[in-house]
Design a protein around this motif. Sequence first.
Motif, PDB file in Angstrom:
ATOM      1  N   LYS A   1      -4.858   4.026   9.818  1.00 47.40           N
ATOM      2  CA  LYS A   1      -3.833   5.131  10.598  1.00 47.40           C
ATOM      3  C   LYS A   1      -2.613   5.007  10.098  1.00 47.40           C
ATOM      4  CE  LYS A   1      -6.849   4.749  14.702  1.00 47.40           C
ATOM      5  NZ  LYS A   1      -7.975   4.326  14.047  1.00 47.40           N
ATOM      6  N   TRP A   2      -2.108   4.079   9.153  1.00 47.25           N
ATOM      7  CA  TRP A   2      -0.744   4.215   8.680  1.00 47.25           C
ATOM      8  C   TRP A   2      -0.836   5.177   7.471  1.00 47.25           C
ATOM      9  CZ3 TRP A   2       3.500   2.601  11.086  1.00 47.25           C
ATOM     10  CH2 TRP A   2       3.220   1.452  12.008  1.00 47.25           C
ATOM     11  N   PHE A   3      -1.906   5.747   7.278  1.00 44.03           N
ATOM     12  CA  PHE A   3      -2.025   6.487   5.878  1.00 44.03           C
ATOM     13  C   PHE A   3      -1.995   8.127   6.190  1.00 44.03           C
ATOM     14  CE2 PHE A   3      -4.623   8.370   2.323  1.00 44.03           C
ATOM     15  CZ  PHE A   3      -3.784   8.157   1.481  1.00 44.03           C
ATOM     16  N   THR A   4      -0.986   8.843   5.559  1.00 41.86           N
ATOM     17  CA  THR A   4      -1.047  10.249   5.997  1.00 41.86           C
ATOM     18  C   THR A   4      -1.182  10.878   4.715  1.00 41.86           C
ATOM     19  OG1 THR A   4       0.783   9.961   7.384  1.00 41.86           O
ATOM     20  CG2 THR A   4       0.656  11.991   6.464  1.00 41.86           C
ATOM     21  N   LEU A   5      -2.168  12.072   4.840  1.00 42.82           N
ATOM     22  CA  LEU A   5      -2.575  12.558   3.626  1.00 42.82           C
ATOM     23  C   LEU A   5      -2.261  14.088   4.044  1.00 42.82           C
ATOM     24  CD1 LEU A   5      -4.228  12.516   1.029  1.00 42.82           C
ATOM     25  CD2 LEU A   5      -6.306  12.930   2.294  1.00 42.82           C
ATOM     26  N   VAL A   6      -1.544  14.756   3.070  1.00 46.31           N
ATOM     27  CA  VAL A   6      -1.452  16.143   3.095  1.00 46.31           C
ATOM     28  C   VAL A   6      -2.027  16.856   1.784  1.00 46.31           C
ATOM     29  CG1 VAL A   6       0.916  17.793   2.809  1.00 46.31           C
ATOM     30  CG2 VAL A   6       1.131  15.630   3.522  1.00 46.31           C
ATOM     31  N   TRP A   7      -2.632  17.997   2.234  1.00 45.43           N
ATOM     32  CA  TRP A   7      -3.241  18.769   1.185  1.00 45.43           C
ATOM     33  C   TRP A   7      -3.228  20.497   1.303  1.00 45.43           C
ATOM     34  CZ3 TRP A   7      -6.085  15.161  -1.148  1.00 45.43           C
ATOM     35  CH2 TRP A   7      -7.314  15.702  -2.377  1.00 45.43           C
ATOM     36  N   ALA A   8      -3.257  20.890   0.195  1.00 40.64           N
ATOM     37  CA  ALA A   8      -2.993  22.358   0.112  1.00 40.64           C
ATOM     38  C   ALA A   8      -4.082  23.104   0.705  1.00 40.64           C
ATOM     39  CB  ALA A   8      -2.966  22.659  -1.473  1.00 40.64           C
TER      40      ALA A   8
ATOM     41  N   ARG B   1       0.752  -1.368  -0.047  1.00 37.68           N
ATOM     42  CA  ARG B   1       0.023   0.089   0.036  1.00 37.68           C
ATOM     43  C   ARG B   1       0.850   1.408   0.091  1.00 37.68           C
ATOM     44  NH1 ARG B   1      -5.278  -0.459   3.753  1.00 37.68           N
ATOM     45  NH2 ARG B   1      -6.356  -2.300   2.830  1.00 37.68           N
ATOM     46  N   VAL B   2       0.311   2.200  -0.535  1.00 34.63           N
ATOM     47  CA  VAL B   2       0.867   3.702  -0.393  1.00 34.63           C
ATOM     48  C   VAL B   2       0.511   4.214   0.979  1.00 34.63           C
ATOM     49  CG1 VAL B   2       1.128   5.979  -1.542  1.00 34.63           C
ATOM     50  CG2 VAL B   2       0.696   3.958  -2.790  1.00 34.63           C
ATOM     51  N   ARG B   3       1.646   4.606   1.594  1.00 34.92           N
ATOM     52  CA  ARG B   3       1.461   5.101   3.070  1.00 34.92           C
ATOM     53  C   ARG B   3       1.280   6.629   3.108  1.00 34.92           C
ATOM     54  NH1 ARG B   3      -0.859   1.208   5.335  1.00 34.92           N
ATOM     55  NH2 ARG B   3       0.202  -0.753   5.424  1.00 34.92           N
ATOM     56  N   GLN B   4       1.639   7.534   1.920  1.00 39.82           N
ATOM     57  CA  GLN B   4       1.474   8.898   2.205  1.00 39.82           C
ATOM     58  C   GLN B   4       1.082   9.321   0.760  1.00 39.82           C
ATOM     59  OE1 GLN B   4       4.645   7.529   3.449  1.00 39.82           O
ATOM     60  NE2 GLN B   4       5.097   7.134   1.179  1.00 39.82           N
TER      61      GLN B   4
END
Length: 225
Positions: free
Chosen positions: A178-185, A146-149
Amino acid sequence: QRGWLAEAPPPEAATPIYDRGIRGQGITVGLFDSGIYTAHDMFRDERIPIIAPGIYPTHRKVVAYKMYRTAHFGDNNFFSYHGSAVAGSLCGSDSAIGGTSKYDGFAPDSRVCFVDNGTTYGTYVFDADLTELLDSVRLGRGLDERVRQASGSFGSGTALGYYRIEEATVDAALWHDKWFTLVWAAGNFGRGLYNIGHPACAKGVLTVGSCGNGTAARELPDFTS
């Protein structure tokens, strides 16, 4: 990496993170955006040209190029090549093909699992419920893991600053995995209060605005939320 100082540091002291060997190696980052111009020096691999969607596990930079619903393959001028710029900032690197550009990405040794959700005419394809879009990267379908970020820099500007369906579905996905991190503008709606776009108002998202470059990193541009 030392650009917030009042004066530019000497080159030998400018990149302490890279000096510790942290360059994104072994990491696959996820990205949703308008497309990638895959022939650009920051991404191209002469052994494996990417001219269509697919899984490319041995490509030096793009391990997957996926299409979301009615999106159009590749980046284009209607977006001012937004996706290519974001991907380049994230993981671009031309050194593998002999380039010497100083504009490599922040994690130049990482690779990207990309989901193209841009149309031919400069609009993004997404719903208020972002679950399906997130899963298209998060689950890493076709990849070994899986992709984690992942990151995104588009969304809705309706009812700025409010918690909406976009945020609720993002937070649900992040709570589930809970292993997934999401960054958003944060958005480009200006520096006034309550000007954050969607889904950047989510509780679990790392929301990022813009700042000046180099020694101006303490200054906020007028456009940034």
